[in-house]
Design an enzyme around this catalytic site. Structure first.
Site, PDB file in Angstrom:
ATOM      1  N   PRO A   1       0.890  -1.236   0.205  1.00 19.63           N
ATOM      2  CG  PRO A   1      -0.343  -1.327   2.170  1.00 19.63           C
ATOM      3  CD  PRO A   1       0.485  -2.116   1.235  1.00 19.63           C
TER       4      PRO A   1
ATOM      5  N   GLY B   1       4.373   3.634   5.074  1.00 17.65           N
ATOM      6  CA  GLY B   1       5.466   3.106   5.732  1.00 17.65           C
ATOM      7  C   GLY B   1       6.038   1.984   5.523  1.00 17.65           C
ATOM      8  CG  LEU B   2       4.313  -1.578   4.841  1.00 17.64           C
ATOM      9  CD1 LEU B   2       3.361  -2.624   4.371  1.00 17.64           C
ATOM     10  CD2 LEU B   2       5.452  -2.055   5.864  1.00 17.64           C
ATOM     11  N   GLY B   3       7.630   1.292   2.340  1.00 17.01           N
ATOM     12  CA  GLY B   3       8.560   1.551   1.257  1.00 17.01           C
ATOM     13  C   GLY B   3       8.059   1.266  -0.038  1.00 17.01           C
ATOM     14  CB  SER B   4       4.721   1.750  -1.633  1.00 13.96           C
ATOM     15  OG  SER B   4       4.387   3.317  -1.310  1.00 13.96           O
TER      16      SER B   4
ATOM     17  CB  ALA C   1      12.055   2.465  -1.844  1.00 11.87           C
ATOM     18  CB  ALA C   2       8.848  -1.610  -3.478  1.00 16.82           C
TER      19      ALA C   2
ATOM     20  CG  ASP D   1      12.329   3.841   3.372  1.00 23.27           C
ATOM     21  OD1 ASP D   1      12.873   3.807   4.463  1.00 23.27           O
ATOM     22  OD2 ASP D   1      11.099   4.524   3.301  1.00 23.27           O
TER      23      ASP D   1
HETATM   24  C1  MEV Z   1      10.735   6.158   6.522  1.00 27.32           C
HETATM   25  O1  MEV Z   1      10.839   4.812   6.333  1.00 27.32           O
HETATM   26  C2  MEV Z   1      11.839   6.151   7.524  1.00 27.32           C
HETATM   27  C3  MEV Z   1      12.291   7.850   8.286  1.00 27.32           C
HETATM   28  O2  MEV Z   1      13.307   7.895   8.970  1.00 27.32           O
HETATM   29  C4  MEV Z   1      12.576   8.683   6.883  1.00 27.32           C
HETATM   30  C5  MEV Z   1      13.909   8.279   6.244  1.00 27.32           C
HETATM   31  O3  MEV Z   1      14.672   7.622   7.022  1.00 27.32           O
HETATM   32  O4  MEV Z   1      14.227   9.081   5.158  1.00 27.32           O
HETATM   33  C6  MEV Z   1      11.023   8.398   8.493  1.00 27.32           C
END
Ligand code: MEV
Length: 313
Positions: free
Chosen positions: A97, A101-104, A106-107, A148
Site C-alpha cells: 500500500p 510506511g512500507l516503502g512502496s 522504493a520498492a 528505505d
Molecule cells: C521512513 O521509512 C523512515 C524515516 O526515517 C525517513 C527516512 O529515514 O528517510 C521516517
C-alpha cells in the site's frame, strides 16, 4: 521481456532519528512485493510507464522532471550508456500500500531499475540499485536518510547509519513481527518535513530525543545479538514513546499499539514516517493469533506476519 520484483520494508527501530545521523535497523518484507515488467513497444513508440495501482500512465519523453519513476528510468538508462530512448512498455504493479510506511516508492523504483538492467542483459548490483533509487526517493521524501532504498535494494535486514557503508544484520534468533496497516495514508515526506521544522525551532530538545533514540537502537542491536526478545520488546515500547514526543504518532496508531500489547505482544511501535501507515508488534509464536486478532478488532485493515532472520526469500 524482463521482469523484476522488490520487497516492502519495515523500520524495526530508529526512524526519523536516522535522518539526523543516528543508527536504525530495518528489514525487508517479502510478503508484499512490487513488480516491474518490460515489454517491447512498436518501433518509434518510445518508452512508457504504466502503474494501474497509482493511476500512472506516462511517456518518458514528456514526463516531468519531478516524476520519481521517470527520474529513476532516465538515470538507469544513462548509467547503462543508453542515449536513445528504447521502445518499451513498462508495467508496474505493487502489492505494497502507498504512503503506509512500507516503502512502496522504493520498492517500485527498485523493481524498475532491476528490470531495466535485465532487459539490457545485465544484473544490477544492490549498491548500484540503491544509489539510483535514492535519487528518486528524494522526490517522495524530500530529505530521506537513504534507509528505505538501502534495505529494499539489498533485500536483507540492515544496520544503517546515513552516509556509512551498509552493514547487513541478522538477529541471532528469528523475530516474529505482526505488521498492522492502520489504513490511514500518510506520506513520509510530510512527517519528515514536520520533524525538520520542529527541530529547527527547538534544536536542543530534538537533538536530545534523537540521541535517546540512537542509544535505544544500539541497545536493540545488542538484544537481537543475544536473542533477548523481552528486552527488545521493551525497546520497541520505549521507541514508540520517543516517536510520540516527536509528534509523529496518532490516536489510531496509539490504539493499535495498545491493543497489541494487551494481547500479549512483547512490544509495539509505529514503523516508518508515522501519523498513519503501519504499526509493528514483536510477538512470540504462540501469541501470533491473539495479537493479530486484537489488531483487526482495533481497526487494522490488514495484518501481515513476517519472520526476520528466518524466512528465505
Ligand atoms: C521512513 O521509512 C523512515 C524515516 O526515517 C525517513 C527516512 O529515514 O528517510 C521516517
Amino acid at each position: 521481456m524482463a521482469t523484476a520484483t522488490a520487497p516492502g520494508k519495515i523500520i524495526l527501530v530508529g526512524e526519523h532519528a536516522v535522518v539526523y545521523g543516528r543508527p536504525a535497523i530495518a528489514a525487508p518484507v517479502w510478503q508484499r512485493v512490487a513488480t516491474a515488467t518490460i515489454e517491447p513497444a512498436a518501433p518509434g513508440d518510445g518508452c512508457s510507464l504504466h502503474a494501474r495501482d497509482v493511476e500512472l500512465d506516462i511517456h518518458l519523453r514528456t514526463a516531468r522532471d519531478d516524476e520519481p519513476l521517470a527520474v529513476v528510468t532516465r538515470l538507469a538508462l544513462a548509467q547503462l550508456g543508453i542515449e536513445q530512448e528504447p521502445d518499451w512498455r513498462i508495467k508496474l504493479h505493487s502489492e505494497i500500500p502507498i504512503a503506509s510506511g512500507l516503502g512502496s516508492g522504493a520498492a517500485l523504483s527498485t523493481a524498475l531499475v532491476r528490470a531495466i538492467f535485465r532487459q539490457l542483459g545485465r544484473e544490477a548490483e544492490p549498491a548500484q540499485v540503491s544509489s539510483l533509487v535514492y535519487e528518486s526517493e528524494r522526490f517522495y521524501h524530500g530529505a530521506p536518510s537513504g534507509i528505505d532504498n538501502t534495505v529494499v535494494a539489498y533485500g536483507q535486514p540492515i544496520w544503517f547509519v546515513k552516509g556509512r557503508e551498509i552493514e547487513p544484520f541478522t538477529p541471532s534468533v528469528p523475530l516474529t513481527i505482526a505488521i498492522a496497516d492502520s489504513g490511514v495514508r500518510s506520506p513520509t515526506k510530510a512527517t519528515v518535513g514536520d520533524v525538520r521544522r520542529a527541530w529547527q525551532r527547538e534544536p536542543a530538545r530534538y537533538e536530545s530525543i534523537f540521541d535517546a533514540i540512537g542509544e535505544l537502537v544500539c541497545a536493540a542491536r545488542r538484544a537481537m545479538e543475544v536473542g533477548d526478545l523481552p528486552a527488545l520488546g521493551q525497546l520497541f515500547d520505549a521507541n514508540q514513546t520517543l516517536l510520540e514526543s516527536l509528534d509523529v504518532s496518532s490516536e489510531t496508531l496509539h490504539r493499535l499499539v495498545a491493543a497489541a500489547r494487551r494481547a500479549g505482544a512483547l512490544g509495539a511501535k509505529l514503523s516508518g514516517g508515522g501519523r498513519g501507515g503501519n504499526v509493528i508488534a514483536l510477538v512470540e509464536e504462540d501469541a501470533v493469533d491473539a495479537v493479530s486478532g486484537a489488531l483487526y478488532t482495533s481497526g487494522a485493515q490488514q495484518v501481515i506476519v513476517t519472520r526476520i532472520g528466518a524466512e528465505a526469500r
